[in-house]
Design a protein around this motif. Structure first.
Motif, PDB file in Angstrom:
ATOM      1  N   GLY A 218       0.835  -1.284  -0.038  1.00  0.00           N
ATOM      2  CA  GLY A 218      -0.224  -0.042   0.169  1.00  0.00           C
ATOM      3  C   GLY A 218       0.848   1.233   0.035  1.00  0.00           C
ATOM      4  N   THR A 219       0.261   2.320   0.463  1.00  0.00           N
ATOM      5  CA  THR A 219       0.991   3.598   0.359  1.00  0.00           C
ATOM      6  C   THR A 219       2.078   3.850   1.119  1.00  0.00           C
ATOM      7  OG1 THR A 219      -1.226   4.718   0.179  1.00  0.00           O
ATOM      8  CG2 THR A 219       0.588   6.193   0.938  1.00  0.00           C
ATOM      9  N   PHE A 317      -4.374   4.471  -3.902  1.00  0.00           N
ATOM     10  CA  PHE A 317      -4.514   3.488  -2.628  1.00  0.00           C
ATOM     11  C   PHE A 317      -5.919   4.057  -1.856  1.00  0.00           C
ATOM     12  CE2 PHE A 317      -0.456   2.203  -3.753  1.00  0.00           C
ATOM     13  CZ  PHE A 317      -0.498   0.529  -3.871  1.00  0.00           C
ATOM     14  N   ARG A 320      -8.453   1.451  -3.442  1.00  0.00           N
ATOM     15  CA  ARG A 320      -7.522   0.528  -3.816  1.00  0.00           C
ATOM     16  C   ARG A 320      -8.349  -0.347  -4.559  1.00  0.00           C
ATOM     17  NH1 ARG A 320      -3.744  -1.782   0.058  1.00  0.00           N
ATOM     18  NH2 ARG A 320      -3.309  -3.360  -1.416  1.00  0.00           N
ATOM     19  N   ARG A 347      -5.058  -2.105 -11.008  1.00  0.00           N
ATOM     20  CA  ARG A 347      -5.157  -1.547  -9.682  1.00  0.00           C
ATOM     21  C   ARG A 347      -3.828  -0.885  -9.080  1.00  0.00           C
ATOM     22  NH1 ARG A 347      -8.990  -5.898  -9.105  1.00  0.00           N
ATOM     23  NH2 ARG A 347     -11.119  -5.179  -9.240  1.00  0.00           N
ATOM     24  N   GLU A 349      -2.462  -1.489  -6.502  1.00  0.00           N
ATOM     25  CA  GLU A 349      -1.794  -2.321  -5.723  1.00  0.00           C
ATOM     26  C   GLU A 349      -0.735  -3.194  -6.365  1.00  0.00           C
ATOM     27  OE1 GLU A 349      -4.985  -5.626  -5.304  1.00  0.00           O
ATOM     28  OE2 GLU A 349      -5.305  -3.976  -3.972  1.00  0.00           O
TER      29      GLU A 349
END
Length: 365
Positions: A218-219, A317, A320, A347, A349
């Motif tokens: 993630g971020t 995200f 997400r 996406r 991710e």
């Protein structure tokens, strides 16, 4: 055959064994009681009561007498003493005034010979900058590191990271609730922070070191990858803390890219010139020894502004489960996806930091 050294340790057949100095459970509870200190949830305080754990952290961090160390959240001084035990100079930043006031007394009691190598700063780690910590600024006086021996100098080969003066290492037991913002803030503000070894909640550690395509990527994963390489290097049980937390902890090691220029852009020149593939190079260049930590080369090949890249990461995200086209529709025109060679039905991710940089660069152009 063993002999006594000046710092209270002994050497047997060339192997150093430490004798005391560090804090155990009884010491921690006594110091806390004497100072009228109780662990608080507000500051996420869980004090390490096991000398073996803090020595392990220092060993994993590769700290030696030549290392400049920043410790955030020293608490009652368990890790601080282990860092000072190596001969390193330590700047300890503590947000709790009571703990900050007590720390020098603890060092004076347990390791008086190291007192002049400790600097205690009472501050919130999120407020730190080269201006508030001038001794750790890249342009600080005596910023150029002088190897303690020719052997050390030889160990620092050409692929060793050379920050722009005064490189330092962050070694900390970080409060779980603010670990990620502290790390990203310090990396942004201190371009000479070239390595860290931190103990954080296991879930946080997994996210920091996650790779594209995983559910926990993630971020934090992508933003940390902008600056360098992170990996989880060990687990820490709950029983080494007082009070014991409700979660397990883990160690995360990070090394900044040797070609990161610290100016909100990715630098592709050295990466392009490198003849070694990053995946093959990782084991060679992120290895740690008593004298040096080798730095990886960035895989980012697109010139892009960091703030714009991070804006795309945040947007991707924040939703997400949506495709990039849907999540980034206000930030990225359709032609930018084509220019960057990125399928808009993917996406966030699934994207690497280099792909986010490519997309940001395409938007700018």
């Amino acid at each position: 055959m063993s002999e006594q050294t000046t710092n209270g340790s002994s050497v047997t057949d060339g192997v150093t064994a430490h004798n005391g100095h560090l804090l155990g459970a009884g010491d921690i509870r006594r110091i806390a009681a004497d100072a009228g200190i109780s662990p608080t949830k507000k500051f996420g305080q869980n004090f390490v009561i096991d000398p073996g754990t803090v020595r392990r952290i220092v060993r994993e961090a590769g700290v030696t007498a030549d290392t400049r160390v920043l410790e955030v959240g020293p608490g009652l001084g368990s890790l601080t003493l282990a860092l000072l035990e190596t001969g390193a100079a330590v700047t300890a930043v503590e947000i709790d005034p009571a703990l900050a006031a007590r720390l020098p007394e603890t060092v004076a009691e347990f390791m008086p010979e190291a007192a002049d190598r400790l600097t205690v700063v009472t501050a919130d780690a999120m407020s730190l900058s080269p201006e508030t910590l001038p001794e750790l600024a890249a342009n600080a006086p005596n910023a150029t590191h002088t190897p303690s021996s020719q052997t050390d100098a030889d160990d620092r080969r050409e692929d060793t990271h050379t920050a722009s003066g005064n490189p330092f290492t962050l070694v900390s037991n970080l409060p779980y609730n603010v670990a990620t913002p502290i790390l990203l803030t310090l990396l942004e503000r201190f371009e000479n922070l070239d390595h860290f070894l931190v103990m954080v909640q296991k879930e946080v550690a997994d996210r920091l070191a996650a790779k594209p395509g995983s559910k926990i990527y993630g971020t934090p994963s992508v933003k940390l990858a902008w600056y360098g390489q992170a990996e989880r290097v060990g687990l820490v049980g709950r029983n080494v803390f007082w009070p014991a937390p409700n979660v397990d902890s883990a160690l995360v090691s990070f090394t900044r890219y040797r070609n990161y220029d610290g100016k909100n852009t990715s630098t592709s020149k050295i990466a392009a010139e490198s003849s070694l593939d990053n995946d093959n190079k990782r084991d060679q260049n992120v290895s740690q020894s008593a004298n040096t930590i080798f730095a990886p080369t960035s895989s980012i090949t697109h010139q892009a502004n960091r703030e714009k890249v991070f804006r795309l990461i945040d947007a991707a995200f924040s939703q997400r489960r949506k495709t990039l086209h849907a999540a980034l529709k206000k930030l990225v025109p359709s032609e930018a996806f084509t220019a960057a060679g990125i399928d808009p039905t993917r996406r966030g991710e699934t994207l690497t930091v280099n792909e986010f940089a490519a997309l940001a660069a395409a938007v700018e152009n």
